[in-house]
Design a protein around this motif. Structure first.
Motif, PDB file in Angstrom:
ATOM      1  N   ILE A  40       0.995  -1.612  -0.251  1.00 51.04           N
ATOM      2  CA  ILE A  40      -0.246  -0.085   0.292  1.00 51.04           C
ATOM      3  C   ILE A  40       0.947   0.842   0.117  1.00 51.04           C
ATOM      4  O   ILE A  40       0.482   1.798  -0.463  1.00 51.04           O
ATOM      5  CB  ILE A  40      -0.627  -0.018   1.620  1.00 51.04           C
ATOM      6  N   THR A  41       1.765   1.377   0.985  1.00 48.63           N
ATOM      7  CA  THR A  41       2.932   2.481   0.913  1.00 48.63           C
ATOM      8  C   THR A  41       3.765   2.500  -1.297  1.00 48.63           C
ATOM      9  O   THR A  41       3.479   3.172  -1.408  1.00 48.63           O
ATOM     10  CB  THR A  41       4.047   2.150   1.265  1.00 48.63           C
ATOM     11  N   GLY A  42       3.444   1.448  -0.960  1.00 47.19           N
ATOM     12  CA  GLY A  42       3.976   1.435  -3.226  1.00 47.19           C
ATOM     13  C   GLY A  42       3.046   2.150  -3.650  1.00 47.19           C
ATOM     14  O   GLY A  42       3.921   3.270  -4.533  1.00 47.19           O
ATOM     15  N   VAL A  43       1.852   2.306  -4.025  1.00 48.95           N
ATOM     16  CA  VAL A  43       1.357   2.647  -4.481  1.00 48.95           C
ATOM     17  C   VAL A  43       1.483   4.527  -4.059  1.00 48.95           C
ATOM     18  O   VAL A  43       1.378   5.166  -5.306  1.00 48.95           O
ATOM     19  CB  VAL A  43      -0.265   2.557  -4.276  1.00 48.95           C
ATOM     20  N   PHE A  44       0.917   4.608  -2.629  1.00 50.60           N
ATOM     21  CA  PHE A  44       1.758   6.127  -2.764  1.00 50.60           C
ATOM     22  C   PHE A  44       2.729   6.628  -3.129  1.00 50.60           C
ATOM     23  O   PHE A  44       3.140   7.547  -3.400  1.00 50.60           O
ATOM     24  CB  PHE A  44       1.154   6.478  -1.572  1.00 50.60           C
ATOM     25  N   ILE A  45       3.984   5.403  -2.771  1.00 51.68           N
ATOM     26  CA  ILE A  45       5.269   6.210  -3.827  1.00 51.68           C
ATOM     27  C   ILE A  45       5.288   6.146  -5.170  1.00 51.68           C
ATOM     28  O   ILE A  45       5.929   7.307  -5.107  1.00 51.68           O
ATOM     29  CB  ILE A  45       6.468   5.333  -2.740  1.00 51.68           C
ATOM     30  N   LYS A  46       4.459   5.557  -5.787  1.00 58.20           N
ATOM     31  CA  LYS A  46       4.791   5.549  -7.159  1.00 58.20           C
ATOM     32  C   LYS A  46       3.791   6.501  -7.572  1.00 58.20           C
ATOM     33  O   LYS A  46       3.865   7.809  -8.842  1.00 58.20           O
ATOM     34  CB  LYS A  46       3.544   4.526  -7.894  1.00 58.20           C
ATOM     35  N   LYS A  47       2.525   7.306  -7.097  1.00 59.58           N
ATOM     36  CA  LYS A  47       1.957   7.985  -7.188  1.00 59.58           C
ATOM     37  C   LYS A  47       1.895   9.735  -7.145  1.00 59.58           C
ATOM     38  O   LYS A  47       1.426  10.526  -7.637  1.00 59.58           O
ATOM     39  CB  LYS A  47       0.365   8.075  -6.423  1.00 59.58           C
ATOM     40  N   LEU A  48       2.582   9.792  -5.287  1.00 52.65           N
ATOM     41  CA  LEU A  48       3.438  10.610  -5.962  1.00 52.65           C
ATOM     42  C   LEU A  48       4.779  11.339  -6.425  1.00 52.65           C
ATOM     43  O   LEU A  48       5.068  12.323  -5.775  1.00 52.65           O
ATOM     44  CB  LEU A  48       3.384  10.960  -3.662  1.00 52.65           C
ATOM     45  N   ASN A  49       5.353  10.223  -6.865  1.00 54.53           N
ATOM     46  CA  ASN A  49       6.679  10.321  -7.651  1.00 54.53           C
ATOM     47  C   ASN A  49       7.802  10.278  -6.808  1.00 54.53           C
ATOM     48  O   ASN A  49       8.592  11.120  -7.336  1.00 54.53           O
ATOM     49  CB  ASN A  49       6.610  11.366  -8.725  1.00 54.53           C
ATOM     50  N   LEU A  50       7.605   9.816  -5.286  1.00 52.97           N
ATOM     51  CA  LEU A  50       9.185   9.552  -4.619  1.00 52.97           C
ATOM     52  C   LEU A  50       9.847   8.981  -5.012  1.00 52.97           C
ATOM     53  O   LEU A  50       9.811   7.991  -6.220  1.00 52.97           O
ATOM     54  CB  LEU A  50       8.187   9.381  -3.196  1.00 52.97           C
ATOM     55  N   ASN A  51      11.313   9.610  -4.495  1.00 51.47           N
ATOM     56  CA  ASN A  51      12.707   8.782  -5.147  1.00 51.47           C
ATOM     57  C   ASN A  51      12.206   7.445  -5.199  1.00 51.47           C
ATOM     58  O   ASN A  51      11.858   7.173  -4.063  1.00 51.47           O
ATOM     59  CB  ASN A  51      13.680   9.469  -4.302  1.00 51.47           C
ATOM     60  N   ARG A  52      12.996   6.243  -5.456  1.00 53.67           N
ATOM     61  CA  ARG A  52      12.978   4.853  -5.414  1.00 53.67           C
ATOM     62  C   ARG A  52      13.506   4.919  -3.885  1.00 53.67           C
ATOM     63  O   ARG A  52      13.333   3.491  -3.395  1.00 53.67           O
ATOM     64  CB  ARG A  52      13.675   4.124  -6.505  1.00 53.67           C
ATOM     65  N   SER A  53      14.623   5.791  -3.686  1.00 55.06           N
ATOM     66  CA  SER A  53      15.141   5.626  -2.029  1.00 55.06           C
ATOM     67  C   SER A  53      13.869   4.902  -0.990  1.00 55.06           C
ATOM     68  O   SER A  53      14.140   4.427   0.334  1.00 55.06           O
ATOM     69  CB  SER A  53      15.918   5.881  -1.519  1.00 55.06           C
ATOM     70  N   TYR A  54      12.771   5.912  -1.478  1.00 58.48           N
ATOM     71  CA  TYR A  54      11.923   5.194  -0.281  1.00 58.48           C
ATOM     72  C   TYR A  54      11.180   4.346  -0.014  1.00 58.48           C
ATOM     73  O   TYR A  54      11.018   3.337   0.683  1.00 58.48           O
ATOM     74  CB  TYR A  54      10.481   6.202  -1.072  1.00 58.48           C
ATOM     75  N   PHE A  55      11.043   2.870  -1.734  1.00 57.23           N
ATOM     76  CA  PHE A  55      10.775   1.926  -1.323  1.00 57.23           C
ATOM     77  C   PHE A  55      11.936   1.341  -0.831  1.00 57.23           C
ATOM     78  O   PHE A  55      11.491  -0.113   0.349  1.00 57.23           O
ATOM     79  CB  PHE A  55      11.334   1.041  -2.105  1.00 57.23           C
ATOM     80  N   ILE A  56      12.844   1.700  -0.197  1.00 60.34           N
ATOM     81  CA  ILE A  56      14.632   0.928   0.120  1.00 60.34           C
ATOM     82  C   ILE A  56      14.162   0.958   2.272  1.00 60.34           C
ATOM     83  O   ILE A  56      13.304  -0.029   2.505  1.00 60.34           O
ATOM     84  CB  ILE A  56      15.472   1.390   0.469  1.00 60.34           C
TER      85      ILE A  56
END
Length: 208
Positions: free
Chosen positions: A78-94
Protein backbone atom coordinates in the motif's frame (compact mmCIF):
# COMPACT_ATOMS: atom_id res chain seq x y z
CA UNK A 1 -23.96 -12.49 16.62
CA UNK A 2 -21.39 -15.22 16.05
CA UNK A 3 -23.29 -16.33 12.93
CA UNK A 4 -23.26 -12.77 11.59
CA UNK A 5 -19.53 -12.54 12.30
CA UNK A 6 -18.87 -15.78 10.41
CA UNK A 7 -20.96 -14.57 7.46
CA UNK A 8 -19.08 -11.27 7.22
CA UNK A 9 -15.70 -13.02 7.47
CA UNK A 10 -16.54 -15.42 4.64
CA UNK A 11 -18.11 -12.67 2.53
CA UNK A 12 -14.98 -10.55 2.90
CA UNK A 13 -12.84 -13.50 1.81
CA UNK A 14 -15.00 -14.11 -1.25
CA UNK A 15 -15.08 -10.43 -2.26
CA UNK A 16 -11.32 -10.16 -1.74
CA UNK A 17 -10.75 -13.15 -4.01
CA UNK A 18 -13.11 -11.74 -6.66
CA UNK A 19 -11.38 -8.34 -6.51
CA UNK A 20 -7.98 -10.01 -6.94
CA UNK A 21 -9.11 -12.11 -9.92
CA UNK A 22 -10.70 -9.12 -11.66
CA UNK A 23 -7.57 -7.07 -10.91
CA UNK A 24 -5.46 -9.72 -12.65
CA UNK A 25 -7.82 -9.71 -15.65
CA UNK A 26 -7.63 -5.89 -15.91
CA UNK A 27 -3.91 -5.76 -15.04
CA UNK A 28 -2.79 -4.54 -18.49
CA UNK A 29 -5.12 -1.54 -18.21
CA UNK A 30 -3.46 -0.32 -15.04
CA UNK A 31 -0.69 2.23 -14.68
CA UNK A 32 2.51 1.34 -12.80
CA UNK A 33 1.12 2.95 -9.65
CA UNK A 34 -2.28 1.24 -10.00
CA UNK A 35 -0.68 -2.19 -10.37
CA UNK A 36 0.37 -1.91 -6.73
CA UNK A 37 -3.29 -2.23 -5.75
CA UNK A 38 -3.26 -5.69 -7.32
CA UNK A 39 -0.04 -6.53 -5.48
CA UNK A 40 -1.84 -5.61 -2.25
CA UNK A 41 -4.83 -7.81 -3.13
CA UNK A 42 -2.42 -10.64 -3.93
CA UNK A 43 -0.84 -10.40 -0.46
CA UNK A 44 -4.25 -10.36 1.24
CA UNK A 45 -5.49 -13.23 -0.94
CA UNK A 46 -2.49 -15.42 -0.06
CA UNK A 47 -2.63 -14.70 3.68
CA UNK A 48 -6.41 -15.15 3.92
CA UNK A 49 -6.51 -18.46 2.09
CA UNK A 50 -3.42 -19.89 3.75
CA UNK A 51 -5.09 -19.00 7.05
CA UNK A 52 -8.32 -20.62 5.89
CA UNK A 53 -6.48 -23.77 4.81
CA UNK A 54 -4.73 -24.00 8.19
CA UNK A 55 -8.06 -23.61 9.99
CA UNK A 56 -9.49 -26.39 7.85
CA UNK A 57 -6.63 -28.91 7.94
CA UNK A 58 -4.71 -28.13 11.14
CA UNK A 59 -5.82 -29.71 14.39
CA UNK A 60 -4.95 -26.71 16.54
CA UNK A 61 -5.82 -24.13 13.85
CA UNK A 62 -2.94 -21.92 15.00
CA UNK A 63 -2.28 -19.36 12.28
CA UNK A 64 -1.00 -16.44 14.38
CA UNK A 65 2.46 -16.76 12.79
CA UNK A 66 0.93 -15.36 9.57
CA UNK A 67 0.01 -12.05 11.19
CA UNK A 68 3.47 -10.41 10.85
CA UNK A 69 3.54 -11.45 7.18
CA UNK A 70 0.15 -9.81 6.71
CA UNK A 71 1.26 -6.56 8.37
CA UNK A 72 4.55 -6.40 6.44
CA UNK A 73 3.02 -7.29 3.07
CA UNK A 74 0.10 -4.93 3.51
CA UNK A 75 2.40 -2.08 4.53
CA UNK A 76 4.88 -2.52 1.69
CA UNK A 77 2.30 -2.83 -1.09
CA UNK A 78 0.00 0.00 0.00
CA UNK A 79 2.85 2.41 0.65
CA UNK A 80 4.10 1.36 -2.79
CA UNK A 81 0.86 2.69 -4.28
CA UNK A 82 1.37 6.16 -2.83
CA UNK A 83 5.13 6.28 -3.41
CA UNK A 84 4.38 5.74 -7.09
CA UNK A 85 1.46 8.19 -7.15
CA UNK A 86 3.50 10.92 -5.45
CA UNK A 87 6.49 10.25 -7.75
CA UNK A 88 8.76 9.88 -4.75
CA UNK A 89 12.36 8.76 -5.10
CA UNK A 90 12.92 5.02 -5.34
CA UNK A 91 14.93 5.16 -2.13
CA UNK A 92 11.58 5.34 -0.32
CA UNK A 93 10.98 1.76 -1.41
CA UNK A 94 14.19 0.81 0.40
CA UNK A 95 12.93 2.60 3.52
CA UNK A 96 9.50 0.94 3.44
CA UNK A 97 11.17 -2.38 2.71
CA UNK A 98 13.35 -2.06 5.81
CA UNK A 99 10.31 -1.10 7.91
CA UNK A 100 8.40 -4.07 6.49
CA UNK A 101 11.25 -6.40 7.49
CA UNK A 102 11.09 -4.90 10.97
CA UNK A 103 7.37 -5.68 11.18
CA UNK A 104 8.10 -9.18 9.93
CA UNK A 105 10.85 -10.00 12.40
CA UNK A 106 10.45 -7.65 15.36
CA UNK A 107 9.36 -10.45 17.69
CA UNK A 108 12.69 -12.17 17.04
CA UNK A 109 14.73 -9.51 18.79
CA UNK A 110 12.24 -7.79 21.08
CA UNK A 111 10.97 -9.31 24.30
CA UNK A 112 7.59 -10.96 23.84
CA UNK A 113 6.52 -9.16 27.02
CA UNK A 114 7.17 -5.80 25.38
CA UNK A 115 6.35 -6.48 21.76
CA UNK A 116 2.84 -6.79 20.44
CA UNK A 117 1.97 -7.17 16.77
CA UNK A 118 -0.71 -4.61 17.44
CA UNK A 119 1.97 -1.95 17.83
CA UNK A 120 3.31 -2.81 14.38
CA UNK A 121 -0.21 -2.70 13.01
CA UNK A 122 -0.82 0.69 14.61
CA UNK A 123 2.42 2.17 13.24
CA UNK A 124 1.73 0.67 9.81
CA UNK A 125 -1.77 2.13 9.74
CA UNK A 126 -0.57 5.59 10.80
CA UNK A 127 1.97 5.70 7.96
CA UNK A 128 -0.61 4.46 5.43
CA UNK A 129 -3.19 7.01 6.62
CA UNK A 130 -0.63 9.81 6.38
CA UNK A 131 0.36 8.86 2.82
CA UNK A 132 -3.25 8.39 1.71
CA UNK A 133 -4.32 11.70 3.24
CA UNK A 134 -1.37 13.56 1.75
CA UNK A 135 -2.04 12.07 -1.69
CA UNK A 136 -5.71 13.11 -1.57
CA UNK A 137 -4.76 16.62 -0.45
CA UNK A 138 -2.24 16.95 -3.27
CA UNK A 139 -4.90 16.01 -5.80
CA UNK A 140 -7.18 18.75 -4.43
CA UNK A 141 -4.39 21.33 -4.11
CA UNK A 142 -3.02 20.84 -7.61
CA UNK A 143 -6.43 20.50 -9.21
CA UNK A 144 -5.43 17.19 -10.76
CA UNK A 145 -8.04 15.43 -12.86
CA UNK A 146 -9.90 12.89 -10.79
CA UNK A 147 -7.77 9.82 -10.20
CA UNK A 148 -9.38 6.58 -11.37
CA UNK A 149 -8.76 5.07 -7.94
CA UNK A 150 -9.59 8.19 -5.92
CA UNK A 151 -12.58 6.47 -4.29
CA UNK A 152 -10.37 3.52 -3.34
CA UNK A 153 -7.79 5.88 -1.80
CA UNK A 154 -10.53 7.53 0.27
CA UNK A 155 -11.67 4.11 1.43
CA UNK A 156 -8.08 3.22 2.35
CA UNK A 157 -7.96 6.34 4.51
CA UNK A 158 -11.27 5.44 6.20
CA UNK A 159 -10.61 1.71 6.60
CA UNK A 160 -7.15 2.06 8.14
CA UNK A 161 -8.28 4.89 10.42
CA UNK A 162 -11.08 2.72 11.83
CA UNK A 163 -8.69 -0.26 12.06
CA UNK A 164 -6.42 1.67 14.42
CA UNK A 165 -9.24 2.06 16.94
CA UNK A 166 -10.28 -1.57 16.54
CA UNK A 167 -6.77 -2.81 17.30
CA UNK A 168 -6.41 -0.38 20.21
CA UNK A 169 -9.55 -1.58 21.96
CA UNK A 170 -9.62 -5.27 21.03
CA UNK A 171 -7.71 -6.42 24.13
CA UNK A 172 -10.03 -4.47 26.43
CA UNK A 173 -13.03 -6.02 24.71
CA UNK A 174 -11.75 -9.52 25.45
CA UNK A 175 -12.69 -8.86 29.07
CA UNK A 176 -16.34 -8.45 28.01
CA UNK A 177 -18.76 -11.17 26.80
CA UNK A 178 -17.81 -12.68 23.43
CA UNK A 179 -20.80 -10.97 21.80
CA UNK A 180 -19.14 -7.56 22.29
CA UNK A 181 -15.89 -8.79 20.76
CA UNK A 182 -17.55 -10.35 17.71
CA UNK A 183 -19.75 -7.27 17.19
CA UNK A 184 -16.69 -5.03 17.23
CA UNK A 185 -14.83 -7.20 14.73
CA UNK A 186 -17.92 -7.47 12.54
CA UNK A 187 -17.54 -3.72 11.89
CA UNK A 188 -14.05 -4.40 10.53
CA UNK A 189 -15.39 -7.24 8.36
CA UNK A 190 -18.14 -5.03 6.93
CA UNK A 191 -15.58 -2.35 6.07
CA UNK A 192 -13.49 -5.05 4.35
CA UNK A 193 -16.52 -6.05 2.29
CA UNK A 194 -17.09 -2.43 1.25
CA UNK A 195 -13.38 -2.00 0.51
CA UNK A 196 -13.21 -5.03 -1.78
CA UNK A 197 -16.54 -4.16 -3.40
CA UNK A 198 -15.12 -0.74 -4.28
CA UNK A 199 -12.09 -2.43 -5.83
CA UNK A 200 -14.38 -4.63 -7.92
CA UNK A 201 -16.47 -1.65 -9.08
CA UNK A 202 -13.35 0.35 -9.95
CA UNK A 203 -11.72 -2.48 -11.90
CA UNK A 204 -14.91 -3.18 -13.84
CA UNK A 205 -15.36 0.47 -14.87
CA UNK A 206 -11.81 0.87 -16.21
CA UNK A 207 -11.62 1.75 -19.88
CA UNK A 208 -8.94 0.63 -22.29
Amino acid sequence: MQDFFDITVNLARILGAVAFVIGIIRFKRLTKAEKWYVFYLFVVFCIEYISYALDWFSKDGNNTFLYPFYIAGEFFTITGVFIKKLNLNRSYFILTGVISLFFLSADQFLSSDLYKNDYSKGISNLVIISLAGYTLLQEIKKGIAKDRFSAVDKMIFLYFTVSIFIFIFQHQLMEFPIAYFTAFWSVNNILCCLFYSLFIKTFLTLKK
